[in-house]
Design a protein around this motif. Structure first.
Motif, mmCIF file in Angstrom:
data_model
loop_
_atom_site.group_PDB
_atom_site.id
_atom_site.type_symbol
_atom_site.label_atom_id
_atom_site.label_comp_id
_atom_site.label_asym_id
_atom_site.label_seq_id
_atom_site.Cartn_x
_atom_site.Cartn_y
_atom_site.Cartn_z
ATOM 1 N N ARG A 107 0.759 -1.304 0.056
ATOM 2 C CA ARG A 107 -0.023 -0.024 -0.071
ATOM 3 C C ARG A 107 0.949 1.202 0.152
ATOM 4 N NH1 ARG A 107 -1.424 3.333 3.916
ATOM 5 N NH2 ARG A 107 -0.764 1.756 5.713
ATOM 6 N N ARG A 108 1.935 1.175 0.829
ATOM 7 C CA ARG A 108 2.647 2.424 1.073
ATOM 8 C C ARG A 108 3.618 2.545 -0.123
ATOM 9 N NH1 ARG A 108 5.468 3.684 6.405
ATOM 10 N NH2 ARG A 108 5.273 5.841 5.498
ATOM 11 N N ALA A 109 4.161 1.657 -0.450
ATOM 12 C CA ALA A 109 5.296 1.671 -1.567
ATOM 13 C C ALA A 109 5.060 1.593 -2.886
ATOM 14 C CB ALA A 109 6.504 0.533 -1.192
ATOM 15 N N HIS A 110 3.868 0.828 -3.160
ATOM 16 C CA HIS A 110 3.642 0.464 -4.643
ATOM 17 C C HIS A 110 1.783 0.595 -4.770
ATOM 18 C CE1 HIS A 110 7.371 -0.944 -5.247
ATOM 19 N NE2 HIS A 110 7.337 -1.899 -4.372
ATOM 20 N N ILE B 93 3.986 12.079 15.621
ATOM 21 C CA ILE B 93 3.380 11.633 14.263
ATOM 22 C C ILE B 93 4.282 10.688 13.654
ATOM 23 C CG2 ILE B 93 3.479 12.925 12.108
ATOM 24 C CD1 ILE B 93 2.992 15.314 13.335
ATOM 25 N N VAL B 94 5.610 10.487 13.679
ATOM 26 C CA VAL B 94 6.425 9.412 13.344
ATOM 27 C C VAL B 94 5.907 8.234 13.932
ATOM 28 C CG1 VAL B 94 8.542 8.290 13.628
ATOM 29 C CG2 VAL B 94 8.460 10.824 13.144
ATOM 30 N N ASP C 123 0.021 3.096 11.980
ATOM 31 C CA ASP C 123 -0.936 3.133 10.973
ATOM 32 C C ASP C 123 -0.506 2.089 9.822
ATOM 33 O OD1 ASP C 123 -2.539 5.132 11.831
ATOM 34 O OD2 ASP C 123 -1.541 6.823 10.706
ATOM 35 N N CYS C 124 0.768 1.806 9.885
ATOM 36 C CA CYS C 124 1.323 0.758 8.902
ATOM 37 C C CYS C 124 1.459 -0.688 9.693
ATOM 38 C CB CYS C 124 2.666 0.981 8.517
ATOM 39 S SG CYS C 124 2.962 2.416 7.568
#
Length: 354
Positions: free
Chosen positions: A76-79, A168-169, A175-176
């Motif tokens: 989801r995040r990378a692709h 936030i970090v 979230d991941c």
């Protein structure tokens, strides 16, 4: 095995221990999990939860739930959720003891974050900090690791961020589903495989940063409680300090100042507080294991012969007290021989008497 006598079965229907085999997810359930985590495209085309490529990805990792969770979020995040990019992650078979497929996915996440810079660099630095822990990390632990000066090669990206940016970090990582972050108390945790992965990579690739991080945690923990804390709960910070002190290479200081003087409260009259007063033999043995390069055979080389003989005799006594008699024999014998070599006759007599 000590719980077997309490296990519920046909002859013991009221047994208090229930045994549950938790297998991996089925092929379809694994595909549905990937889809729910937004790995829901083949190229740019939307796909359903029972798509053949999702099913194949689920089969590849044998339904391992952590791996699927990390993989879905990575895609989801990378692709953009493209399942066809699954091949970018090397799922070559790895031994289960070294983390298996999950290590491959975590490595892919690490590589992707490392190449993005900016906030991703901060997220990667925060993730790597989890390699220092075999337990949830407290706010105090993390503050010590983040403090200036930076740990070279590890925490530079975290030096110029305030508490808001730090939250936030951690929220991004949560979230991941890479971490679990309790924002109210600042506690951070992750799956043991993820902690193990970063512990292995840090200790191998960045040994100086590895030792410096553990040195900071050792200092923080031993200063966080009274010199002689009361009860087993009070001793937990000192037991944790022993782990970090040894991983920092501070074997001599940790043995004398923390284990002997503070956990045991000395070895004379009124000493051996943790074992004689609390009966914490198992907890003590866990701390003693940190002084060994190979339990219970080979001690850290930085310790003197006298200290090594003493540690061997204490370990042997603990093993015997726990009923592990076969394991106790060898360290007991070696401790006696070492005491003879350095003319510690009282210790030698105790070892041979035991």
């Amino acid at each position: 095995t000590d719980l077997a006598q309490y296990q519920r079965n046909a002859s013991r229907p009221a047994g208090a221990v229930l045994r549950r085999q938790l297998g991996n997810l089925g092929e379809l359930d694994g595909a549905r999990l990937l889809h729910a985590l937004d790995a829901n495209k083949a190229g740019s085309a939307p796909i359903a939860a029972d798509d053949a490529e999702l099913l194949e990805a689920s089969r590849q990792v044998k339904g391992h739930a952590l791996t699927l969770s990390l993989l879905g979020n990575y895609l989801r995040r990378a692709h953009g959720g493209d399942i066809r990019r699954c091949g970018d992650v090397d799922f070559a078979k790895a031994s289960q003891k070294s983390g298996g497929h999950a290590f491959r996915v975590i490595a892919a996440y690490e590589h992707w974050l490392a190449g993005n810079g900016g906030e991703s660099a901060q997220e990667l630095a925060a993730l790597r900090l989890l390699g220092f822990f075999d337990r949830p990390a407290t706010k105090e632990d993390l503050s010590k690791l983040r403090a200036a000066p930076a740990i070279t090669g590890l925490t530079e990206a975290l030096q110029d961020i305030d508490d808001t940016d730090w939250c936030i970090v951690l929220s991004n990582l949560a979230d991941c589903r890479l971490v679990e972050h309790d924002a109210d108390i600042g506690r951070l945790d992750a799956h043991p495989l993820l902690r193990e992965y970063f512990a292995a990579t840090l200790s191998k690739n960045q040994p100086e940063a590895w030792q410096e991080g553990h040195r900071r945690l050792y200092q923080q923990l031993k200063d966080s409680v009274p010199y002689h804390p009361e009860g087993l709960t009070g001793l937990q910070a000192l037991y944790q300090a022993v782990v970090h002190g040894c991983r920092a290479g501070l074997y001599k200081e940790t043995r004398a100042e923390v284990y002997r003087d503070r956990i045991l409260r000395g070895t004379g009259a009124g000493g051996f507080y943790s074992t004689r007063a609390l009966g914490a033999i198992g907890a003590d043995l866990g701390a003693l294991a940190c002084f060994f390069a190979e339990p219970w055979q080979r001690l850290a080389p930085d310790l003197s012969a006298t200290a090594q003989a003493w540690l061997l005799s204490v370990v042997a006594f603990h093993l015997r007290a726990l009923g592990r008699l076969a394991e106790a024999l060898e360290p007991m014998r070696v401790a006696g021989e070492m005491d003879v070599q350095v003319a510690q006759w009282k210790g030698a007599a105790a070892s041979y008497g035991n």
